[in-house]
Design a protein around this motif. Structure first.
Motif, PDB file in Angstrom:
ATOM      1  N   ALA A  80     -48.514  61.538 -19.765  1.00  0.00           N
ATOM      2  CA  ALA A  80     -47.775  61.257 -20.996  1.00  0.00           C
ATOM      3  C   ALA A  80     -46.588  62.201 -21.161  1.00  0.00           C
ATOM      4  CB  ALA A  80     -48.706  61.379 -22.196  1.00  0.00           C
ATOM      5  N   ARG A  81     -46.792  63.476 -20.821  1.00  0.00           N
ATOM      6  CA  ARG A  81     -45.704  64.429 -21.013  1.00  0.00           C
ATOM      7  C   ARG A  81     -44.859  64.504 -19.755  1.00  0.00           C
ATOM      8  NH1 ARG A  81     -43.835  68.054 -24.453  1.00  0.00           N
ATOM      9  NH2 ARG A  81     -42.703  69.858 -23.659  1.00  0.00           N
ATOM     10  N   GLY A  82     -43.620  64.086 -19.859  1.00  0.00           N
ATOM     11  CA  GLY A  82     -42.784  64.087 -18.663  1.00  0.00           C
ATOM     12  C   GLY A  82     -41.338  64.375 -18.986  1.00  0.00           C
ATOM     13  N   TYR A  83     -40.578  64.616 -17.955  1.00  0.00           N
ATOM     14  CA  TYR A  83     -39.156  64.913 -18.104  1.00  0.00           C
ATOM     15  C   TYR A  83     -38.438  64.394 -16.873  1.00  0.00           C
ATOM     16  CZ  TYR A  83     -35.608  67.250 -20.816  1.00  0.00           C
ATOM     17  OH  TYR A  83     -34.543  67.510 -21.637  1.00  0.00           O
ATOM     18  N   ASN A 216     -41.728  75.777 -11.657  1.00  0.00           N
ATOM     19  CA  ASN A 216     -40.895  74.761 -12.299  1.00  0.00           C
ATOM     20  C   ASN A 216     -40.875  73.536 -11.396  1.00  0.00           C
ATOM     21  OD1 ASN A 216     -38.842  75.211 -10.280  1.00  0.00           O
ATOM     22  ND2 ASN A 216     -38.334  77.081 -11.403  1.00  0.00           N
ATOM     23  N   PHE A 217     -40.215  72.462 -11.849  1.00  0.00           N
ATOM     24  CA  PHE A 217     -40.201  71.223 -11.070  1.00  0.00           C
ATOM     25  C   PHE A 217     -39.349  71.360  -9.813  1.00  0.00           C
ATOM     26  CE2 PHE A 217     -40.481  69.334 -15.541  1.00  0.00           C
ATOM     27  CZ  PHE A 217     -41.863  69.283 -15.512  1.00  0.00           C
ATOM     28  N   ARG A 218     -38.406  72.298  -9.843  1.00  0.00           N
ATOM     29  CA  ARG A 218     -37.496  72.439  -8.700  1.00  0.00           C
ATOM     30  C   ARG A 218     -38.168  73.126  -7.523  1.00  0.00           C
ATOM     31  NH1 ARG A 218     -33.436  75.969  -9.721  1.00  0.00           N
ATOM     32  NH2 ARG A 218     -34.659  77.007 -11.327  1.00  0.00           N
ATOM     33  N   MET A 219     -39.286  73.775  -7.780  1.00  0.00           N
ATOM     34  CA  MET A 219     -39.939  74.563  -6.729  1.00  0.00           C
ATOM     35  C   MET A 219     -41.349  74.051  -6.455  1.00  0.00           C
ATOM     36  SD  MET A 219     -38.546  78.326  -7.778  1.00  0.00           S
ATOM     37  CE  MET A 219     -36.816  78.549  -8.228  1.00  0.00           C
ATOM     38  N   MET A 220     -41.492  72.750  -6.394  1.00  0.00           N
ATOM     39  CA  MET A 220     -42.783  72.202  -5.979  1.00  0.00           C
ATOM     40  C   MET A 220     -42.586  71.054  -5.005  1.00  0.00           C
ATOM     41  SD  MET A 220     -43.986  70.335  -9.503  1.00  0.00           S
ATOM     42  CE  MET A 220     -43.437  68.644  -9.765  1.00  0.00           C
ATOM     43  N   GLU A 221     -43.611  70.825  -4.181  1.00  0.00           N
ATOM     44  CA  GLU A 221     -43.559  69.712  -3.247  1.00  0.00           C
ATOM     45  C   GLU A 221     -43.952  68.424  -3.965  1.00  0.00           C
ATOM     46  OE1 GLU A 221     -44.490  71.039   1.206  1.00  0.00           O
ATOM     47  OE2 GLU A 221     -46.121  71.591  -0.129  1.00  0.00           O
ATOM     48  N   ASP A 272     -36.077  74.306 -17.907  1.00  0.00           N
ATOM     49  CA  ASP A 272     -35.580  74.759 -16.610  1.00  0.00           C
ATOM     50  C   ASP A 272     -34.799  73.648 -15.911  1.00  0.00           C
ATOM     51  OD1 ASP A 272     -35.821  76.633 -14.091  1.00  0.00           O
ATOM     52  OD2 ASP A 272     -36.368  74.603 -13.439  1.00  0.00           O
ATOM     53  N   LEU A 273     -35.353  72.436 -15.920  1.00  0.00           N
ATOM     54  CA  LEU A 273     -34.683  71.331 -15.228  1.00  0.00           C
ATOM     55  C   LEU A 273     -33.369  70.983 -15.935  1.00  0.00           C
ATOM     56  CD1 LEU A 273     -34.937  69.295 -12.886  1.00  0.00           C
ATOM     57  CD2 LEU A 273     -35.915  67.687 -14.525  1.00  0.00           C
ATOM     58  N   ASN A 332     -30.441  59.980 -23.242  1.00  0.00           N
ATOM     59  CA  ASN A 332     -31.377  59.744 -24.338  1.00  0.00           C
ATOM     60  C   ASN A 332     -32.785  59.695 -23.751  1.00  0.00           C
ATOM     61  OD1 ASN A 332     -33.093  57.989 -26.137  1.00  0.00           O
ATOM     62  ND2 ASN A 332     -31.280  58.244 -27.414  1.00  0.00           N
ATOM     63  N   VAL A 333     -33.614  60.648 -24.152  1.00  0.00           N
ATOM     64  CA  VAL A 333     -34.935  60.792 -23.520  1.00  0.00           C
ATOM     65  C   VAL A 333     -35.807  59.565 -23.775  1.00  0.00           C
ATOM     66  CG1 VAL A 333     -37.065  62.150 -23.518  1.00  0.00           C
ATOM     67  CG2 VAL A 333     -34.855  63.311 -23.490  1.00  0.00           C
ATOM     68  N   PHE A 334     -35.766  59.014 -24.972  1.00  0.00           N
ATOM     69  CA  PHE A 334     -36.601  57.836 -25.220  1.00  0.00           C
ATOM     70  C   PHE A 334     -36.141  56.657 -24.365  1.00  0.00           C
ATOM     71  CE2 PHE A 334     -37.735  53.845 -27.129  1.00  0.00           C
ATOM     72  CZ  PHE A 334     -39.095  54.012 -27.313  1.00  0.00           C
ATOM     73  N   ALA A 335     -34.839  56.366 -24.429  1.00  0.00           N
ATOM     74  CA  ALA A 335     -34.319  55.173 -23.755  1.00  0.00           C
ATOM     75  C   ALA A 335     -34.570  55.234 -22.246  1.00  0.00           C
ATOM     76  CB  ALA A 335     -32.825  55.023 -24.029  1.00  0.00           C
ATOM     77  N   GLU A 336     -34.475  56.423 -21.683  1.00  0.00           N
ATOM     78  CA  GLU A 336     -34.575  56.530 -20.231  1.00  0.00           C
ATOM     79  C   GLU A 336     -35.947  57.052 -19.796  1.00  0.00           C
ATOM     80  OE1 GLU A 336     -30.473  57.719 -18.624  1.00  0.00           O
ATOM     81  OE2 GLU A 336     -30.387  58.364 -20.705  1.00  0.00           O
ATOM     82  N   THR A 337     -36.258  58.305 -20.142  1.00  0.00           N
ATOM     83  CA  THR A 337     -37.470  58.944 -19.643  1.00  0.00           C
ATOM     84  C   THR A 337     -38.747  58.275 -20.152  1.00  0.00           C
ATOM     85  OG1 THR A 337     -36.176  60.953 -19.742  1.00  0.00           O
ATOM     86  CG2 THR A 337     -38.541  61.205 -19.393  1.00  0.00           C
TER      87      THR A 337
END
Ligand code: HDE
Length: 687
Positions: A80-83, A216-221, A272-273, A332-337
């Motif tokens: 549910a929680r995403g970015y 963070n998301f940038r430093m994971m596989e 961070d992202l 827009n986080v709702f419209a896209e994410t």
């Protein structure tokens, strides 16, 4: 055009152009109702008398409140929680030999993508840094349709058959009678599930490891987890697994730090992202594939269709295919994410499925869940979900249909529309499913080749460095320390003796249960690719907190800061109050944060400069707290000549990763090297 765009004057890519046509900017416009009527007053509802009741005929009030009442849609049942962010994928080398997928044919070919990262367990407003799996879902807008690579940051899964998915999720979500704990697996029902479903063993080892607390998301596989197929022009197929490899390496938080970040900045990873992209520090990953010839399907001591198993990279190498760059934040986080709808069943010609029973179940679930979450079958018309290639068929109607299909024919076959839209042959790009030979009796059961739950769990354990092993043991201790049922704690210990006897025995002692009987499975192999201690170490984009007061050595500081900038290291000036600090030589330096507004867990390293302050006692105490916290999280601490007394006051001795500037001609290089190292595990933190 969107001012944040990375394109400058280059042509907008196709997806961006498409999204552009849906964007609306209210700036400078007149306010209207949704019917277009201009509004004269947006402060007061329509009343019978100034102090009287509101009237039904107030259409503006009714429309505004009704719309507001319906602003929420159901959150995802998991993840549910995403970015998310936009970006592009560029191919290094043609994959023609293996797949006919158009977007993988030509070196240099660019495909627009949209990537959503997520945690699995927490609800949409939960914190960013719990111990949890991270989702890594990518939508490739290819010219042959959308391809979704819906992966995680852990290469295996809890269960082998999709029929058990509701069970594992019910067990890990907050317990139903009191809705606690939020976004955490440290509770009875989860561990009850683990002990009674031993196929979870391998995944649990990963979830107890540092992988489940990425920095963070940038430093994971990222991993596709399930086995897919590539199919080439000649109809030849290979089994494949997908990988994402981050350019900056794989790095994690420490557990105490991640818990504190949850409170100090619960948006830590999305921030961070977002900020990295805004600053032009684009997140980069390489796409890799492991390719397996079907003739080798039965060559391994695990079943390649079993999602609780990985393919050791040392046995089946990862071939690097291209690069993903995330370079544009959403508008827009709702419209896209929130409205993006991923589905592992979204494939293009050249990519196909395997019989992995977890994947097969996923192929049903994602489409099904979009229908309820996005309110009907027309979610593919939402801008973020639209393909960039033309799409035509006889599907019609449903809630919130946007397309105005003209003409009277909505069926196939027909003569009134010259039998169009028409199907395509394979040569013309029509998707033709791989003609795998399948034979068998109808049976509700599981292949015995899925029975071994412990060999790879032990392979993972064997591959860990000593500090990584320590973290796993500590994570088990934390999680089971919060399990109230002694019987469950005992069952877990008795289960994990199969993975490692010392691990299970030490754990038993720490959580007040009997030492386990039996011994671990007899596996001595290890896979170096699984350990984060072998990852890339780069100072790029890491963040140093500079702790500073008045009277610092201006030249010294300037040299260090310039050196940071040369190596792509970011810094933040932290002092007792906002405003400026002044060097002994009279230079002014702007303060970005105060000891109150930030916290050492939010930095990768500290630079202790020190100095004088208005409230010296408070300043000294804040300095001490910051230093001790960073010291105990194994972080690099750089110390200016004026900073040394603060190290003594904090009782932070000379230790690995504590770099003194005084009498050190190599300070600049030492500092950068220490920052890139990120953690000094051999430091004794018991100060
Ligand atoms: Fe998912 N999963 N999943 N999953 N999954 C969903 O779809 C499901 C699994 C993954 O950012 C849901 O739109 C089943 C493995 C990601 O929007 C749902 C099974 C992997 C995301 C669903 C699995 C994933 C989801 C919930 C077991 C790694 C978030 C909302 C067979 C390869 C995507 C939604 C985003 C989301 C079902 C297992 C990854 C319910 C039945 C394995 C990254 O459809």
């Amino acid at each position: 055009m969107n001012e944040k765009s990375h394109h400058n004057n280059e042509e907008l890519d196709k997806k961006e152009q498409q999204l552009e046509s849906f964007k609306v900017d209210n700036y400078g416009k007149k306010m209207t109702t949704n019917q277009g009527v201009k509004i004269s007053n947006d402060e007061d509802s329509l009343k019978a008398g100034l102090r009287g009741p509101t009237l039904m005929e107030d259409f503006h009030f009714r429309e505004k409140i009704t719309h507001f009442d319906h602003e929420r849609i159901p959150e995802r049942v998991v993840h549910a929680r995403g970015y998310a962010a936009h970006g592009e994928f560029v191919v290094y080398e043609s994959m023609k030999e293996y797949t006919k997928a158009g977007f993988l044919q030509d070196p240099g070919k660019k495909t627009p993508v949209f990537v959503r990262f997520s945690t699995v367990v927490g609800s949409v407003g939960s914190q960013d840094t719990p111990r949890d799996v991270r989702g890594f879902a990518t939508k490739f807008y290819t010219e042959e349709g959308n391809f979704d690579l819906v992966g995680n940051n852990i290469p295996v899964f809890f269960i082998q058959d999709a029929l058990k998915f509701p069970d594992v999720i019910h067990a890990v979500k907050p317990e139903p009678h009191n809705e606690m704990p939020q976004a955490a697996s440290a509770h009875d029902t989860f561990w009850d599930f683990v002990a009674n479903n031993q196929e979870t063993a391998h995944m649990i080892m990963w979830v107890m490891s540092d992988r489940a607390i990425p920095k963070n998301f940038r430093m994971m596989e990222g991993f596709g987890v399930n086995t897919f197929r590539f199919v080439n022009e000649d109809g030849k197929s290979k089994f494949i697994k997908f990988h994402w490899k981050p350019a900056l390496g794989v790095h994690s938080l420490v557990w105490d730090e991640s818990q504190k970040i949850s409170g100090k900045d619960s948006d830590f990873q999305r921030r961070d992202l977002w900020e990295s992209i805004e600053k032009g520090h684009f997140a980069e990953y390489e796409l890799g594939v492991q390719i397996l010839d079907p003739k080798d399907e039965f060559k391994f001591d695990f079943d390649i269709l079993d999602a609780t198993k990985l393919w050791p990279e040392e046995l089946i190498p990862v071939k690097i295919v291209g690069k993903l760059t995330l370079n544009r934040n959403v508008d827009n986080v709702f419209a896209e994410t929130e409205q993006v709808a991923f589905h592992p069943g979204n494939v293009v010609p050249g990519i196909d499925f395997s019989n992995d029973p977890l994947l097969q179940g996923r192929l049903f679930s994602y489409l099904d869940t979009q229908l309820i979450r996005l309110g009907g079958p027309n979610f593919t018309e939402i801008p973020i979900n639209r393909p960039i290639c033309p799409f035509h068929n006889n599907q019609r109607n449903g809630y919130s249909r946007q397309t105005i299909n003209v003409g009277k024919v909505s069926y196939h076959k027909n003569s009134l529309a010259n039998n169009t839209p028409s199907t395509s042959t394979e040569k013309e790009g029509g998707f033709v499913h791989y003609e795998e030979k399948v034979e068998g009796r109808v049976i509700r059961g599981r292949s015995p080749s899925f029975d071994d739950h412990f060999s790879q769990a032990r392979l993972f354990w064997n591959s860990m460095s000593p500090p990584e092993k320590q973290h796993i043991l500590d994570a088990f201790t934390f999680e089971l320390g919060k399990v109230h049922s002694k019987s469950i704690r005992q069952q877990v210990v008795d289960m994990f003796v199969n993975v490692d006897k010392t691990l299970a025995t030490t754990l038993a002692d720490r959580i007040d249960v009997n030492p386990p009987k039996g011994n671990h499975v007899n596996i001595n192999a290890s896979s170096p690719a699984l350990s984060q201690s072998n990852t890339i170490k780069s100072p790029q984009t890491l963040k140093v907190g500079i702790l500073i007061g008045d009277g610092f050595n201006g030249t010294e500081l300037e040299n260090t800061i310039n050196n940071f900038t040369r190596h792509g290291i970011q810094y933040v000036i932290i002092s007792e109050k906002l405003g400026t600090v002044e060097s002994a030589q009279g230079q002014q330096l702007k303060v970005n944060e105060t000891f109150l507004t930030t916290y050492p867990v939010l930095f990768d390293a500290l630079f202790v400069v020190g100095g004088t302050a208005k409230d010296q006692a408070r300043f000294n105490s804040d300095m001490k707290n910051y230093i001790r916290e960073a010291f105990q999280h194994y972080k690099p601490i750089l110390v200016a000549t004026t900073g040394e007394p603060f190290m003594e006051a904090a009782n932070a001795p000379e230790a690995p990763g504590v770099i003194l500037e005084k009498d050190n001609p190599n300070f600049a290089q030492d500092a950068v090297r220490a920052i890139a190292e990120q953690r000094f595990w051999d430091r004794d933190i018991n100060i």
